[in-house]
Scaffold this active site. Structure first.
Site, PDB file in Angstrom:
ATOM      1  N   ASN A 322       1.128 -23.162  22.717  1.00 55.71           N
ATOM      2  CA  ASN A 322       1.353 -23.214  21.271  1.00 55.71           C
ATOM      3  C   ASN A 322       0.843 -21.932  20.622  1.00 55.71           C
ATOM      4  O   ASN A 322      -0.365 -21.679  20.597  1.00 55.71           O
ATOM      5  CB  ASN A 322       0.626 -24.408  20.650  1.00 55.71           C
ATOM      6  CG  ASN A 322       0.683 -24.373  19.124  1.00 55.71           C
ATOM      7  OD1 ASN A 322       1.674 -24.737  18.520  1.00 55.71           O
ATOM      8  ND2 ASN A 322      -0.389 -23.905  18.491  1.00 55.71           N
ATOM      9  N   GLU A 323       1.760 -21.097  20.157  1.00 52.03           N
ATOM     10  CA  GLU A 323       1.494 -19.931  19.295  1.00 52.03           C
ATOM     11  C   GLU A 323       0.702 -18.820  19.959  1.00 52.03           C
ATOM     12  O   GLU A 323       0.219 -17.909  19.277  1.00 52.03           O
ATOM     13  CB  GLU A 323       0.820 -20.362  17.981  1.00 52.03           C
ATOM     14  CG  GLU A 323       1.712 -21.246  17.127  1.00 52.03           C
ATOM     15  CD  GLU A 323       1.104 -21.618  15.778  1.00 52.03           C
ATOM     16  OE1 GLU A 323      -0.076 -21.319  15.531  1.00 52.03           O
ATOM     17  OE2 GLU A 323       1.834 -22.226  14.960  1.00 52.03           O
ATOM     18  N   ASP A 324       0.596 -18.816  21.282  1.00 49.49           N
ATOM     19  CA  ASP A 324      -0.171 -17.752  21.932  1.00 49.49           C
ATOM     20  C   ASP A 324       0.565 -16.414  21.879  1.00 49.49           C
ATOM     21  O   ASP A 324      -0.071 -15.357  21.724  1.00 49.49           O
ATOM     22  CB  ASP A 324      -0.491 -18.142  23.377  1.00 49.49           C
ATOM     23  CG  ASP A 324      -1.479 -19.295  23.442  1.00 49.49           C
ATOM     24  OD1 ASP A 324      -1.935 -19.741  22.376  1.00 49.49           O
ATOM     25  OD2 ASP A 324      -1.798 -19.750  24.552  1.00 49.49           O
ATOM     26  N   HIS A 395       8.187 -21.484  14.313  1.00 48.94           N
ATOM     27  CA  HIS A 395       7.195 -22.157  13.483  1.00 48.94           C
ATOM     28  C   HIS A 395       7.282 -21.528  12.104  1.00 48.94           C
ATOM     29  O   HIS A 395       6.900 -20.365  11.918  1.00 48.94           O
ATOM     30  CB  HIS A 395       5.793 -21.986  14.058  1.00 48.94           C
ATOM     31  CG  HIS A 395       5.570 -22.732  15.329  1.00 48.94           C
ATOM     32  ND1 HIS A 395       4.322 -22.854  15.916  1.00 48.94           N
ATOM     33  CD2 HIS A 395       6.420 -23.432  16.132  1.00 48.94           C
ATOM     34  CE1 HIS A 395       4.432 -23.579  17.031  1.00 48.94           C
ATOM     35  NE2 HIS A 395       5.696 -23.926  17.181  1.00 48.94           N
TER      36      HIS A 395
END
Length: 689
Positions: A322-324, A395
């Site tokens: 997630n969002e790395d 996102h």
């Protein structure tokens, strides 16, 4: 935390009572030691040492959750006795485009013995459909079942068909016929693809889910752990949460990468209810390390959880993190998205975790399952940044975070698949009173107690920004809670409404899904959740439910200013009009004939007889199957809005109402488009939902 441990106990057991003593060092201190040895990584949320510890990352504190570092066993501990057991059972269901199926069953025993296996494929009632007896040699055996199209009932997501579950029953016996072990695994027969095809008239590619040859708009939610103390979550509580999603017309849930690989019961319920699962690996919002010992832990964790979850028909996609990638981009680490480079050792770069997401995880997921692997969420690929709106998933946090756009601009903020977006809102006033307790002096919006129950950075200013732009609101707590709830409800409904419009049919799936952040909370708090910790839905839950019905109607109006052709070099002479566009959506697989009913009302009419301004003659329209359909486009002048020629002219306060009626008069969908922000009109007294 994400690994199951199997240790020999026989030599330690004695006749009579036995005690099991487990001792745990501080994972926080160990994380600090590892960080000192291997280096500090950048991150959003929590202490940086969490990046070295394979535990639920949200325990270190998030922008919706407290810092609560728990320890100890969080799943049952078993004492198991056996001579030979089934070590691995893989049931792989492959369905081709004709919907014919091949079900492969692979068995691995705990030792390299010879044995016999009876394998039975059963229907939901337990009736045997297909059987096979196989010989197991050196602890391994394999068999397959074939089924023609229509021979086996298919598993469908909710809203598209039945959630038919079959069972594969395996009985193991030694060569003399003595039973050794048995195992049953439930499966669903379905064909699931992620389609990334070129689109008509727009750059980029689709990112959509196709089940049994049907392309599906995915409307759903993100899921965080449902409690700060995981042993509090009962099976019934899991079912209540997931049933809320189905009751709210949602069909997909994303298991977020800063929490846990949920227990079996979670996925079992998703199978039963028809909820598609987007599964993240447990890496969230950080630059994770990739030293050898860490990689070994990740490999064991991933293989165990892939093997445990792979058979679930609800499991639709496995994402690496997630969002790395987004963290790395925003820190300007000099990323090089070369999708063709299969030989780089990312461990020697400024983004070592790419080795995990692009080497380790896909090799394990692909070797041990048939689940589609996606490098991260968000991730675009094709050399594009994660903020790209034309590839992969997105996102979209430029409402609330980022540029803090007005929520009315969601149509300009779309993506191919929006896997996160949101708006905060207070929980039910009863939940607020729960955390206030007897300290009534703290029962006001800016109190220390209220602030301690909102973990988002800058929430005071951001809530006020959106409130002041859109509402008249007071500062007594009941009104404040109510207005934030209305704001959240309107914001999220608007997103689903505008993005469903982009689902325009095959080859035109410009937005294929929207997953709100988030469905749930892990404690009583003000957050982006649409249902609070006590399972009390906020108004946003119901507004989303309406926008995800099989039939919906949507509308936009936008000001159109035209300068006078006789005075091209001045802005004094102009006309101001409003364009009006109305569309309908139909998620069923058949075209639907409906009646479009449009009326306009004057919000500030002097008396009741003048409220209705215009009533368009009703007309029949056809809603295309599994798509949105444009129904009306024109000028608001036709509906009673005078043209303006001066900035000082106050626009008429018209509300436009659109309804879709069945031929018998049943209302299938409705929407009222307000002429102005809600701040120009009182919404009435607050109430609890």
């Amino acid at each position: 935390m994400f690994v199951s441990y199997r240790l020999p106990a026989k030599e330690h057991l004695k006749v009579g009572p036995n005690d099991l003593l487990l001792t745990f060092p501080s994972s926080y201190l160990i994380g600090k030691e590892l960080e000192a040895t291997h280096g500090k990584g950048a991150l959003w949320n929590g202490d940086s040492s969490r990046l070295h510890v394979r535990t639920a990352q949200y325990r270190y504190g998030w922008d919706w959750g407290p810092v609560l570092l728990t320890t100890g066993p969080w799943k049952p501990v078993y004492l198991e006795a056996y001579n030979v057991r089934i070590d691995d059972l893989r049931v792989s269901t492959k369905v081709d485009e004709s919907l014919a199926a091949v079900i492969d069953v692979s068995i691995v025993l705990s030792s390299e013995v010879s044995a016999k296996a009876s394998v039975v494929l059963k229907d939901v009632s337990g009736k045997a459909l297909k059987t096979a007896d196989i010989n197991i040699s050196k602890g391994k055996g394999l068999t397959s079942f074939e089924a023609k199209a229509g021979e086996l009932e298919l598993w469908w997501p909710v809203g598209y068909g039945k959630q038919v579950l079959h069972a594969v029953d395996v009985q193991i016996a030694d060569e003399g016929g003595k039973p050794l072990d048995s195992k049953t695994q439930k499966i669903g027969v379905r064909r699931l693809r992620i389609v990334q095809d070129p689109l008509e008239g727009e750059e980029g590619r689709s990112f959509l889910f196709e089940v049994n040859n049907v392309r599906i708009f995915c409307g759903g939610s993100n899921w965080i752990p449902a409690d700060s103390f995981l042993t509090n979550i009962s099976d019934d509580r899991y079912r209540a949460w997931l049933q809320l999603m189905v009751d709210g017309n949602q069909n997909m849930i994303r298991v977020w990468g800063g929490g846990i690989y949920e227990p079996d019961v979670f996925y079992d319920i998703c199978d039963e209810l028809g909820l598609l699962v987007w599964q993240d690996s447990m890496f969230g919002c950080g630059q994770y390390p990739a030293y050898d010992d860490y990689i070994k832990r990740v490999e064991i964790e991933t293989e165990q959880n892939v093997k445990r979850l792979r058979h679930h028909p609800s499991l639709a996609i496995w994402a690496g993190n997630n969002e790395d990638y987004q963290v790395a981009e925003q820190l300007n680490l000099g990323l090089d998205y070369n999708d063709e480079d299969l030989n780089s050792d990312f461990r020697k770069t400024t983004f070592p975790a790419r080795h995990i997401y692009e080497r380790v995880l896909p090799s394990i997921v692909n070797a041990h399952s048939d689940v589609f692997y996606h490098r991260g969420s968000p991730y675009s690929g094709y050399g594009k940044p994660t903020t790209d709106r034309t590839y992969g998933d997105l996102h979209q946090w430029n409402v609330w975070h980022g540029s803090q756009e007005p929520w009315h601009n969601w149509d300009q903020l779309s993506g191919r698949f929006v896997s996160e977006f949101g708006m905060q809102g207070y929980p039910d006033i009863r939940t607020v009173d729960y955390w206030v307790g007897d300290n009534k002096a703290e029962r006001y919006p800016q109190s220390r107690t209220m602030n301690n129950h909102n973990k988002a950075d800058g929430f005071e200013r951001r809530l006020e920004l959106y409130l002041m732009e859109n509402f008249k609101h007071a500062f007594d707590i009941e009104s404040y809670v109510y207005y934030t709830q209305v704001m959240q409800a309107e914001t999220l409904a608007s997103a689903y409404r505008l993005w469903r419009r982009n689902w325009r049919g095959k080859g035109k799936e410009y937005t294929a899904g929207a997953l709100v952040w988030q469905i749930n909370d892990c404690w009583p708090v003000t957050s982006w959740a649409i249902v609070d910790y006590f399972l009390r839905p906020k108004p946003a839950y119901f507004s989303i439910k309406r926008e995800l019905r099989p039939f919906t109607v949507g509308m936009t109006r936008k000001e159109v200013i035209t300068n006078s052709p006789n005075h091209p070099n001045t802005r004094v002479h102009f006309t101001s009009d409003y364009s009006l566009e109305i569309w309908g959506t139909n998620s069923t697989l058949e075209e639907k004939t409906v009646i479009l009913d449009v009326k306009t009302f004057d919000l500030n009419a002097s008396d009741i007889s003048k409220v209705l301004v215009y009533e368009m003659p009703q007309k029949e329209v056809k809603l295309a199957a599994n798509a949105s359909t444009e129904l009306l486009k024109g000028s608001l002048v036709e509906f009673g809005q005078p043209l303006r020629t001066k900035q000082s002219d106050v626009p008429r306060t018209l509300i436009v109402s659109a309804r879709l009626l069945d031929r018998d008069g049943t209302v299938l969908a409705r929407y009222a488009n307000w002429c102005v922000l809600f701040g120009l009109r009182s919404l009435g007294p607050p109430r609890s939902c």
